[in-house]
Design a protein around this motif. Structure first.
Motif, PDB file in Angstrom:
ATOM      1  N   ASN A  29      59.683  23.256  36.746  1.00 37.60           N
ATOM      2  CA  ASN A  29      60.385  22.457  35.443  1.00 37.60           C
ATOM      3  C   ASN A  29      61.771  22.185  35.894  1.00 37.60           C
ATOM      4  OD1 ASN A  29      60.788  24.951  35.201  1.00 37.60           O
ATOM      5  ND2 ASN A  29      60.563  24.889  33.102  1.00 37.60           N
ATOM      6  N   GLY A  30      62.339  22.634  37.008  1.00 42.91           N
ATOM      7  CA  GLY A  30      63.737  22.389  37.026  1.00 42.91           C
ATOM      8  C   GLY A  30      63.984  21.244  37.754  1.00 42.91           C
ATOM      9  N   THR A  31      65.339  21.002  38.240  1.00 41.83           N
ATOM     10  CA  THR A  31      65.842  20.063  38.958  1.00 41.83           C
ATOM     11  C   THR A  31      65.174  20.225  40.572  1.00 41.83           C
ATOM     12  OG1 THR A  31      67.859  19.541  37.568  1.00 41.83           O
ATOM     13  CG2 THR A  31      67.732  18.665  39.940  1.00 41.83           C
ATOM     14  N   LEU A  32      65.362  21.173  41.191  1.00 40.04           N
ATOM     15  CA  LEU A  32      64.933  21.400  42.447  1.00 40.04           C
ATOM     16  C   LEU A  32      63.279  21.349  42.572  1.00 40.04           C
ATOM     17  CD1 LEU A  32      67.179  24.200  43.962  1.00 40.04           C
ATOM     18  CD2 LEU A  32      67.127  21.463  44.897  1.00 40.04           C
ATOM     19  N   VAL A  47      50.045  19.240  44.613  1.00 39.30           N
ATOM     20  CA  VAL A  47      51.267  19.800  44.106  1.00 39.30           C
ATOM     21  C   VAL A  47      50.507  20.587  42.774  1.00 39.30           C
ATOM     22  CG1 VAL A  47      53.438  19.982  43.521  1.00 39.30           C
ATOM     23  CG2 VAL A  47      52.703  18.600  45.376  1.00 39.30           C
ATOM     24  N   VAL A  48      50.909  21.692  42.665  1.00 40.41           N
ATOM     25  CA  VAL A  48      50.768  22.553  41.238  1.00 40.41           C
ATOM     26  C   VAL A  48      52.199  23.089  41.055  1.00 40.41           C
ATOM     27  CG1 VAL A  48      49.662  24.504  40.265  1.00 40.41           C
ATOM     28  CG2 VAL A  48      48.357  23.256  42.098  1.00 40.41           C
ATOM     29  N   VAL A  49      52.522  22.682  39.813  1.00 40.08           N
ATOM     30  CA  VAL A  49      53.859  23.139  39.428  1.00 40.08           C
ATOM     31  C   VAL A  49      53.623  24.225  38.267  1.00 40.08           C
ATOM     32  CG1 VAL A  49      55.233  21.222  40.028  1.00 40.08           C
ATOM     33  CG2 VAL A  49      54.116  21.215  37.956  1.00 40.08           C
ATOM     34  N   THR A  50      54.432  25.284  38.320  1.00 45.89           N
ATOM     35  CA  THR A  50      54.308  26.148  37.149  1.00 45.89           C
ATOM     36  C   THR A  50      55.510  26.569  36.676  1.00 45.89           C
ATOM     37  OG1 THR A  50      53.080  28.248  36.986  1.00 45.89           O
ATOM     38  CG2 THR A  50      54.008  28.071  38.857  1.00 45.89           C
ATOM     39  N   ALA A  51      55.326  27.277  35.484  1.00 41.41           N
ATOM     40  CA  ALA A  51      56.735  27.679  34.541  1.00 41.41           C
ATOM     41  C   ALA A  51      56.152  28.283  33.423  1.00 41.41           C
ATOM     42  CB  ALA A  51      57.764  26.735  34.720  1.00 41.41           C
ATOM     43  N   ASN A 103      58.449  29.637  46.037  1.00 45.67           N
ATOM     44  CA  ASN A 103      59.069  30.488  44.877  1.00 45.67           C
ATOM     45  C   ASN A 103      60.554  30.105  44.492  1.00 45.67           C
ATOM     46  OD1 ASN A 103      57.375  32.742  44.136  1.00 45.67           O
ATOM     47  ND2 ASN A 103      57.704  33.650  46.296  1.00 45.67           N
ATOM     48  N   ASN A 104      60.436  28.986  43.645  1.00 54.92           N
ATOM     49  CA  ASN A 104      61.795  28.472  42.940  1.00 54.92           C
ATOM     50  C   ASN A 104      62.169  28.702  41.679  1.00 54.92           C
ATOM     51  OD1 ASN A 104      63.763  26.047  43.312  1.00 54.92           O
ATOM     52  ND2 ASN A 104      62.454  25.460  41.488  1.00 54.92           N
ATOM     53  N   ALA A 105      61.395  29.987  40.904  1.00 61.85           N
ATOM     54  CA  ALA A 105      61.762  30.131  39.570  1.00 61.85           C
ATOM     55  C   ALA A 105      63.008  31.068  39.985  1.00 61.85           C
ATOM     56  CB  ALA A 105      60.624  30.698  38.933  1.00 61.85           C
ATOM     57  N   GLY A 106      64.013  31.045  38.951  1.00 63.78           N
ATOM     58  CA  GLY A 106      65.055  31.970  38.959  1.00 63.78           C
ATOM     59  C   GLY A 106      66.065  31.983  37.854  1.00 63.78           C
ATOM     60  N   MET A 107      67.210  32.577  37.643  1.00 64.25           N
ATOM     61  CA  MET A 107      67.941  32.452  36.652  1.00 64.25           C
ATOM     62  C   MET A 107      69.461  32.897  37.014  1.00 64.25           C
ATOM     63  SD  MET A 107      67.287  35.571  33.805  1.00 64.25           S
ATOM     64  CE  MET A 107      69.172  35.194  33.221  1.00 64.25           C
ATOM     65  N   ALA A 108      70.542  32.626  36.447  1.00 67.73           N
ATOM     66  CA  ALA A 108      71.611  33.220  36.678  1.00 67.73           C
ATOM     67  C   ALA A 108      72.382  33.556  35.276  1.00 67.73           C
ATOM     68  CB  ALA A 108      72.479  32.033  37.545  1.00 67.73           C
ATOM     69  N   PHE A 109      73.148  34.409  35.181  1.00 67.65           N
ATOM     70  CA  PHE A 109      73.927  34.843  34.027  1.00 67.65           C
ATOM     71  C   PHE A 109      75.305  35.299  34.971  1.00 67.65           C
ATOM     72  CE2 PHE A 109      76.244  37.816  31.329  1.00 67.65           C
ATOM     73  CZ  PHE A 109      76.133  36.990  30.083  1.00 67.65           C
ATOM     74  N   ARG A 110      76.594  34.611  34.466  1.00 70.42           N
ATOM     75  CA  ARG A 110      77.608  34.969  34.930  1.00 70.42           C
ATOM     76  C   ARG A 110      78.564  35.845  34.038  1.00 70.42           C
ATOM     77  NH1 ARG A 110      76.535  29.920  37.110  1.00 70.42           N
ATOM     78  NH2 ARG A 110      77.494  28.802  35.028  1.00 70.42           N
TER      79      ARG A 110
END
Length: 271
Positions: A29-32, A47-51, A103-110
């Motif tokens: 569901n993200g830009t990439l 293609v199968v997209v998941t989130a 494997n494109n899922a991820g997050m950041a916290f700065r």
């Protein structure tokens, strides 16, 4: 010039052929994720997209169908082993095969290193590292039974070098993804020699990619300056810069690549 006995003109002509391959993209569901989905679909893949968020996944599905592609969405949480196993079983039941996991899922916290909250550090590690491991495990078991499969993990230049803008958790998580990629590739390559399967596990490592999530940084002259100072090409990455590497690591062209982290970073890690 003589060719080896394994040379095949047909193989050479089809090294980027992805037609009819079934590709699963986490974080779809993200830009990439959406860009990858469109690119694979344009190359004839299913293609199968998941989130976790089904409504935003439907936006990706619609964008892929607008270009004539084949795409479905399935809600799933990459940190839930039972849910991911169910995801594998559903895709297999619907398509009869799975060829590629992105494997494109991820997050950041700065946050400043001395102020990084432990709970946020653990959350980033859970999503980025455990959320890479669990799909690798579930799809890896499937690939072992099937006899083949390709996995492309998402790392970052932050897994290679630090940065002054509060990336303690993110950098640690991506360094872990790099070494997880090497470990899975090595372990499964040795196991596959005896058991008769082949699984390629590689990763891509972008620099800062322009997107709605990074807009705040990209439009702030002070915050973007340290990034540009380390980018010999003088710009951050665009979404389109990432597509070629992902397609390459998913296609027959990369069959002899395993355990590698491919930097798509405008020369950031070169100097």
């Amino acid at each position: 010039m003589s060719m080896t006995e394994t040379w095949s003109n047909t193989f050479a002509l089809n090294i980027f052929n992805l037609k009819e391959k079934v590709v699963v993209i986490t974080g779809g569901n993200g830009t990439l994720g959406a860009a990858y989905a469109q690119a694979f679909a344009l190359h004839g893949a299913k293609v199968v997209v998941t989130a976790r968020n089904m409504s935003t996944l439907e936006e990706t599905v619609a964008s892929v169908r607008r270009v004539g592609g084949d795409c479905v969405a399935i809600a799933s949480d990459v940190t839930d082993p039972i849910g991911v196993q169910s995801l594998v079983e559903k895709i297999d039941a619907d398509f009869g095969q799975i060829d590629i996991l992105i494997n494109n899922a991820g997050m950041a916290f700065r946050a400043a290193a001395e102020e990084m909250p432990a709970d946020k550090f653990n959350q980033v590690m859970q999503v980025n590292v455990t959320g890479t491991l669990i799909p690798c495990q579930a799809f890896g078991r499937y690939f072992m039974q099937q006899g083949h499969g390709k996995i492309v993990n998402t790392s970052s230049v932050r897994g290679f070098s630090g940065h002054p803008d509060g990336y303690t958790a993110y950098a640690a998580s991506k360094a872990a993804v790099d070494n997880l990629t090497k470990q899975l590739a090595t372990e499964w390559a040795f196991k596959g020699r005896d058991a008769g399967f082949n699984i390629n596990v590689n990763a891509i490592a972008p620099t800062l990619v322009k997107s709605p999530l990074t807009q705040e940084i990209c439009e702030d002259p002070v915050r973007i300056a340290p990034f540009l100072a380390r980018l010999p090409m003088g710009r951050v990455a665009e979404t389109r810069d990432m597509i070629g590497a992902v397609l390459f690591l998913s296609a027959p062209a990369s069959n002899f690549m395993n355990g590698q982290t491919l930097y798509v970073d405008g020369g950031c890690t070169a100097g």
